[in-house]
Design a protein around this motif. Sequence first.
Motif, PDB file in Angstrom:
ATOM      1  N   MET A  67      -2.242  -3.721  -6.419  1.00 25.71           N
ATOM      2  CA  MET A  67      -1.623  -5.018  -6.107  1.00 25.71           C
ATOM      3  C   MET A  67      -0.683  -4.851  -4.924  1.00 25.71           C
ATOM      4  N   ARG A  68      -0.771  -5.747  -3.989  1.00 21.23           N
ATOM      5  CA  ARG A  68       0.113  -5.742  -2.830  1.00 21.23           C
ATOM      6  C   ARG A  68       1.497  -6.215  -3.272  1.00 21.23           C
ATOM      7  N   PRO A  69       2.535  -5.406  -3.066  1.00 20.55           N
ATOM      8  CA  PRO A  69       3.876  -5.819  -3.505  1.00 20.55           C
ATOM      9  C   PRO A  69       4.452  -6.874  -2.558  1.00 20.55           C
ATOM     10  N   PRO A  70       5.401  -7.666  -3.044  1.00 21.94           N
ATOM     11  CA  PRO A  70       6.069  -8.615  -2.148  1.00 21.94           C
ATOM     12  C   PRO A  70       6.881  -7.868  -1.091  1.00 21.94           C
ATOM     13  N   GLU A  71       7.191  -8.548   0.003  1.00 15.25           N
ATOM     14  CA  GLU A  71       7.900  -7.900   1.116  1.00 15.25           C
ATOM     15  C   GLU A  71       9.245  -7.312   0.700  1.00 15.25           C
ATOM     16  N   PHE A  72       9.930  -7.921  -0.276  1.00 15.74           N
ATOM     17  CA  PHE A  72      11.244  -7.413  -0.688  1.00 15.74           C
ATOM     18  C   PHE A  72      11.144  -6.171  -1.569  1.00 15.74           C
ATOM     19  N   ALA A  73       9.916  -5.756  -1.907  1.00 17.94           N
ATOM     20  CA  ALA A  73       9.739  -4.626  -2.825  1.00 17.94           C
ATOM     21  C   ALA A  73       8.696  -3.645  -2.304  1.00 17.94           C
ATOM     22  N   PRO A  74       8.879  -3.113  -1.090  1.00 18.40           N
ATOM     23  CA  PRO A  74       7.864  -2.202  -0.550  1.00 18.40           C
ATOM     24  C   PRO A  74       7.789  -0.903  -1.339  1.00 18.40           C
ATOM     25  N   LEU A  75       6.648  -0.263  -1.234  1.00 18.21           N
ATOM     26  CA  LEU A  75       6.475   1.053  -1.838  1.00 18.21           C
ATOM     27  C   LEU A  75       7.296   2.057  -1.030  1.00 18.21           C
ATOM     28  N   THR A  76       8.148   2.787  -1.699  1.00 20.21           N
ATOM     29  CA  THR A  76       8.990   3.778  -1.029  1.00 20.21           C
ATOM     30  C   THR A  76       8.267   5.126  -0.990  1.00 20.21           C
ATOM     31  N   PRO A  77       8.729   6.049  -0.140  1.00 20.62           N
ATOM     32  CA  PRO A  77       8.139   7.389  -0.153  1.00 20.62           C
ATOM     33  C   PRO A  77       8.237   8.049  -1.542  1.00 20.62           C
ATOM     34  N   ALA A  78       9.361   7.843  -2.232  1.00 24.01           N
ATOM     35  CA  ALA A  78       9.500   8.413  -3.583  1.00 24.01           C
ATOM     36  C   ALA A  78       8.494   7.779  -4.538  1.00 24.01           C
ATOM     37  N   GLY A  79       8.276   6.476  -4.433  1.00 21.65           N
ATOM     38  CA  GLY A  79       7.292   5.796  -5.271  1.00 21.65           C
ATOM     39  C   GLY A  79       5.885   6.283  -4.983  1.00 21.65           C
ATOM     40  N   ALA A  80       5.571   6.501  -3.708  1.00 28.06           N
ATOM     41  CA  ALA A  80       4.253   7.017  -3.335  1.00 28.06           C
ATOM     42  C   ALA A  80       4.054   8.427  -3.895  1.00 28.06           C
ATOM     43  N   ALA A  81       5.098   9.259  -3.813  1.00 25.30           N
ATOM     44  CA  ALA A  81       5.003  10.618  -4.339  1.00 25.30           C
ATOM     45  C   ALA A  81       4.808  10.618  -5.850  1.00 25.30           C
ATOM     46  N   GLN A  82       5.485   9.701  -6.548  1.00 22.91           N
ATOM     47  CA  GLN A  82       5.394   9.644  -8.004  1.00 22.91           C
ATOM     48  C   GLN A  82       4.039   9.114  -8.476  1.00 22.91           C
ATOM     49  N   THR A  83       3.488   8.115  -7.771  1.00 22.44           N
ATOM     50  CA  THR A  83       2.271   7.455  -8.253  1.00 22.44           C
ATOM     51  C   THR A  83       0.989   7.934  -7.591  1.00 22.44           C
ATOM     52  N   GLY A  84       1.101   8.522  -6.402  1.00 21.14           N
ATOM     53  CA  GLY A  84      -0.097   8.886  -5.650  1.00 21.14           C
ATOM     54  C   GLY A  84      -0.697   7.696  -4.908  1.00 21.14           C
ATOM     55  N   ILE A  85      -0.037   6.560  -4.977  1.00 25.09           N
ATOM     56  CA  ILE A  85      -0.481   5.352  -4.287  1.00 25.09           C
ATOM     57  C   ILE A  85       0.243   5.296  -2.946  1.00 25.09           C
ATOM     58  N   THR A  86      -0.477   4.927  -1.891  1.00 25.20           N
ATOM     59  CA  THR A  86       0.137   4.836  -0.571  1.00 25.20           C
ATOM     60  C   THR A  86       0.235   3.372  -0.133  1.00 25.20           C
ATOM     61  N   ALA A  87       1.125   3.122   0.824  1.00 24.00           N
ATOM     62  CA  ALA A  87       1.263   1.771   1.371  1.00 24.00           C
ATOM     63  C   ALA A  87      -0.054   1.308   1.987  1.00 24.00           C
ATOM     64  N   ALA A  88      -0.800   2.207   2.601  1.00 20.66           N
ATOM     65  CA  ALA A  88      -2.095   1.841   3.183  1.00 20.66           C
ATOM     66  C   ALA A  88      -3.073   1.360   2.111  1.00 20.66           C
ATOM     67  N   MET A  89      -3.028   1.955   0.931  1.00 20.65           N
ATOM     68  CA  MET A  89      -3.912   1.539  -0.162  1.00 20.65           C
ATOM     69  C   MET A  89      -3.584   0.121  -0.630  1.00 20.65           C
ATOM     70  N   LEU A  90      -2.313  -0.271  -0.484  1.00 16.74           N
ATOM     71  CA  LEU A  90      -1.876  -1.583  -0.971  1.00 16.74           C
ATOM     72  C   LEU A  90      -1.998  -2.686   0.074  1.00 16.74           C
ATOM     73  N   ALA A  91      -2.205  -2.328   1.326  1.00 19.94           N
ATOM     74  CA  ALA A  91      -2.170  -3.306   2.420  1.00 19.94           C
ATOM     75  C   ALA A  91      -3.159  -4.457   2.220  1.00 19.94           C
ATOM     76  N   ASP A  92      -4.356  -4.180   1.776  1.00 19.96           N
ATOM     77  CA  ASP A  92      -5.369  -5.228   1.603  1.00 19.96           C
ATOM     78  C   ASP A  92      -5.627  -5.564   0.139  1.00 19.96           C
ATOM     79  N   ALA A  93      -4.767  -5.078  -0.751  1.00 21.51           N
ATOM     80  CA  ALA A  93      -4.937  -5.340  -2.187  1.00 21.51           C
ATOM     81  C   ALA A  93      -4.577  -6.792  -2.501  1.00 21.51           C
ATOM     82  N   PRO A  94      -5.089  -7.328  -3.607  1.00 19.25           N
ATOM     83  CA  PRO A  94      -4.695  -8.682  -4.010  1.00 19.25           C
ATOM     84  C   PRO A  94      -3.222  -8.708  -4.408  1.00 19.25           C
TER      85      PRO A  94
END
Length: 191
Positions: A67-94
Amino acid sequence: MNADIRRPPSGQLEGDPLFHNTTFVVIDFEGTTPAGHPPQPIEVAALALTHQPHRGWVQVGAYESLMRPPEFAPLTPAGAAQTGITAAMLADAPTAGEALAALDSCLTAGPYLLVAHHAPVEGGMIYRRREDCPHLAAIDLIDTVLLAKRLLPRLRTTGSTPSSTTTRSPGPGTATGPWPMSESPPRSSAG
């Protein structure tokens, strides 16, 4: 409860028709935790299971979506490290609303019971999107953390413990289904 259904003696789930007719939906979210806002979902996964006599637990459906997060809640580097999800993976997500509406469309028969680890987080994410997923938001939710603490009281605790193990649950994904659902999901006496 339907008067025609005879309940087995206490503690005998194998003979309980309500148990066998219930689809247990194990649900998990990953999310961001923006300052000053509640957690925002970036991934949902759900696994639908029924217990069938002489077979045990059987998977009857599955759903997952980023799921693409709202602009006020971007994926942080710590969040990416914890989940394995990257901002690029979320860019075109619903959006969360689109993904949860798609999950909601899988709930076509029942009854259902949601199962989640640390359910207040999952329940909160569902509740805040209840207009997008009205069926999902109306399903009771079992918290496996609280259930484990009740069954195994010597478990180490990581925080406060509410008094109940069952609570009301205050775009394109990948799904198998539709899943069994009825017009009246199960209700707990604790809810």
